[in-house]
Structure formats: C-alpha cells, structure tokens
Design a protein around this motif. Structure first.
Motif, PDB file in Angstrom:
ATOM      1  N   UNK A   1      32.017   8.262  17.396  1.00 36.20           N
ATOM      2  CA  UNK A   1      31.886   7.032  18.445  1.00 36.20           C
ATOM      3  C   UNK A   1      31.848   7.463  19.674  1.00 36.20           C
ATOM      4  N   UNK A   2      30.524   6.755  20.387  1.00 33.82           N
ATOM      5  CA  UNK A   2      29.873   6.960  21.661  1.00 33.82           C
ATOM      6  C   UNK A   2      31.109   7.076  23.102  1.00 33.82           C
ATOM      7  N   UNK A   3      30.577   8.264  23.202  1.00 37.20           N
ATOM      8  CA  UNK A   3      31.365   8.089  24.632  1.00 37.20           C
ATOM      9  C   UNK A   3      31.595   7.096  26.082  1.00 37.20           C
ATOM     10  N   UNK A  34      49.453   5.391  22.221  1.00 41.27           N
ATOM     11  CA  UNK A  34      48.426   5.915  22.581  1.00 41.27           C
ATOM     12  C   UNK A  34      47.407   5.179  23.465  1.00 41.27           C
ATOM     13  N   UNK A  35      47.337   3.496  22.856  1.00 41.42           N
ATOM     14  CA  UNK A  35      47.005   2.306  23.496  1.00 41.42           C
ATOM     15  C   UNK A  35      46.923   2.428  24.941  1.00 41.42           C
ATOM     16  N   UNK A  36      48.082   2.081  24.709  1.00 39.83           N
ATOM     17  CA  UNK A  36      48.646   2.151  26.557  1.00 39.83           C
ATOM     18  C   UNK A  36      48.044   3.468  27.374  1.00 39.83           C
ATOM     19  N   UNK A  37      48.086   4.770  26.800  1.00 45.99           N
ATOM     20  CA  UNK A  37      47.748   5.904  27.388  1.00 45.99           C
ATOM     21  C   UNK A  37      46.467   6.097  27.566  1.00 45.99           C
ATOM     22  N   UNK A  38      45.223   5.199  26.995  1.00 46.75           N
ATOM     23  CA  UNK A  38      44.096   4.541  27.030  1.00 46.75           C
ATOM     24  C   UNK A  38      43.657   3.949  28.378  1.00 46.75           C
ATOM     25  N   UNK A  39      44.491   2.704  28.624  1.00 50.50           N
ATOM     26  CA  UNK A  39      44.622   1.746  29.011  1.00 50.50           C
ATOM     27  C   UNK A  39      44.782   1.835  30.574  1.00 50.50           C
ATOM     28  N   UNK A  41      44.200   5.568  31.415  1.00 48.72           N
ATOM     29  CA  UNK A  41      42.874   6.119  32.181  1.00 48.72           C
ATOM     30  C   UNK A  41      42.065   5.741  31.936  1.00 48.72           C
ATOM     31  N   UNK A  42      41.629   3.791  31.765  1.00 48.06           N
ATOM     32  CA  UNK A  42      40.515   3.509  31.285  1.00 48.06           C
ATOM     33  C   UNK A  42      39.137   3.663  30.393  1.00 48.06           C
ATOM     34  N   UNK A  43      39.840   3.973  29.067  1.00 51.25           N
ATOM     35  CA  UNK A  43      38.970   4.133  27.884  1.00 51.25           C
ATOM     36  C   UNK A  43      39.451   3.867  27.379  1.00 51.25           C
ATOM     37  N   UNK A  44      38.890   3.366  25.298  1.00 50.50           N
ATOM     38  CA  UNK A  44      39.317   3.192  24.846  1.00 50.50           C
ATOM     39  C   UNK A  44      40.137   3.945  23.832  1.00 50.50           C
ATOM     40  N   UNK A  45      40.994   3.090  23.020  1.00 52.44           N
ATOM     41  CA  UNK A  45      42.074   4.320  22.446  1.00 52.44           C
ATOM     42  C   UNK A  45      41.584   4.927  21.307  1.00 52.44           C
TER      43      UNK A  45
END
Length: 193
Positions: A1-3, A34-39, A41-45
């Motif tokens: 997956x691309x960054x 993990x989705x909440x953490x990603x959100x 941070x502003x990245x995809x899960x």
C-alpha cells in the motif's frame, strides 16, 4: 500500500503513538479501534500497520516506553541518607508523573488488557521501579531512621498515594504542584518514622 502523500515514518510513527495514548486514556483501550487512531492521525486505517503490528503491540509499546523512560530518569544516590533519598523519590515521582498524566493512566488502568507475556514484561519493569523505593525504605530501617513493619507493603502504599496526585491535581488550582509535593512528602515522612 502506498504511503499517504505528505506522511513520513519519522513524523507519522510518533503521531500514531501520541494519538493512541490520548484515545486510550480518554476512552479506554477496549473502546478504541485502529480506525479511530487512524482518523485521529489523518491516515488510512491500513497505514497504521506500517507503524505497529496490531493494537496490542501499540498498547505494550506505550506502556513499555513509559516504564523505560521512568526507570532511566529515576536516580537514587545511595551515598545520601535514607530520609533525603526518600524525599528525592517523592518529589521525582510526583513531578515525573504529573507531566505524563495520560501515560500514567494507561500504565495503571490498562494492565488488564495486556496479553500474559506483555503483562509479565511490564510487571517486571514496575517491580524494578518499586524495588528502588523499597531499597530506600530497607536502608532507612537498617539505619534506624525508619520504623516500617513491612517494606514491600509500605512501598506499594507510597507509590499508590503519590500516583494518586494525578487523579485530582490540576495546574492553576488552590495549591501549586510544589506545595502539594511538600504536603505529600510530609505525609510519607510521617508514615515511615
């Protein structure tokens, strides 16, 4: 997956840990996905897995980081008298933990969510810190400066009392942290003499 465009591992990795720390402290480990953490941070899960294998590893890394930082920062000069050493421990513990309220909350309240192997590793680090205080108390008893029937129980009671400052103290309140520390030192001193 691309960054994600604009993300860098040396920036995003710490942001993942900071977000997890805040969210675990606010809502509890079990309630944070993990989705909440990603959100946060502003990245995809899926991108989180570039920084941690899973949520359990993230929790363990936060706890281990806190404990290793605590152990690295704590100092005991055995050349000083037991009362001075105990005073220094009290002041250090309150100040260190005050500056890290979320990490302290997680380190105490989320132990139940660690796997048995991770729990054993964190417990060993906690025991190492407790052993430092217990050595001060034992030395004080041996020198005749302290009157403590059971140094292990006294160690655990003192640490619990000092860590409790984080649950109620707020900057800008009636007393400064320095004043609170002085009162806690007086209570600890009276408990061991």
């Amino acid at each position: 997956m691309a960054r994600t465009a604009g993300s860098h591992s040396d920036i995003t990795g710490p942001r993942v840990r900071e977000a997890a720390l805040r969210l675990f402290a606010r809502g509890g480990y079990a309630a944070v996905s993990m989705r909440a953490i990603a959100a946060e941070v502003g990245v995809q899960a899926g991108a989180l897995y570039n920084y941690t294998p899973d949520k359990q590893s993230l929790l363990f890394d936060l706890m281990e980081g806190h404990m290793t930082e605590l152990l690295a920062a704590s100092r005991d000069d055995a050349n000083l008298g037991p009362e001075t050493r105990l005073h220094d421990f009290v002041a250090f513990h309150i100040e260190f933990h005050h500056a890290r309220a979320d990490a302290v909350f997680i380190a105490y309240m989320e132990l139940r969510n660690l796997t048995p192997a991770n729990f054993a590793r964190i417990e060993a680090l906690r025991r190492e810190y407790e052993d430092g205080l217990e050595a001060i108390l034992r030395d004080g008893v041996a020198a005749g400066d302290f009157n403590v029937a059971d140094t292990k129980i006294a160690t655990l009671a003192i640490i619990a009392m000092l860590t409790g400052v984080n649950t109620w103290f707020r900057d800008g309140g009636r007393l400064s942290l320095r004043e609170v520390t002085a009162q806690y030192w007086d209570m600890v001193r009276r408990a061991v003499i």
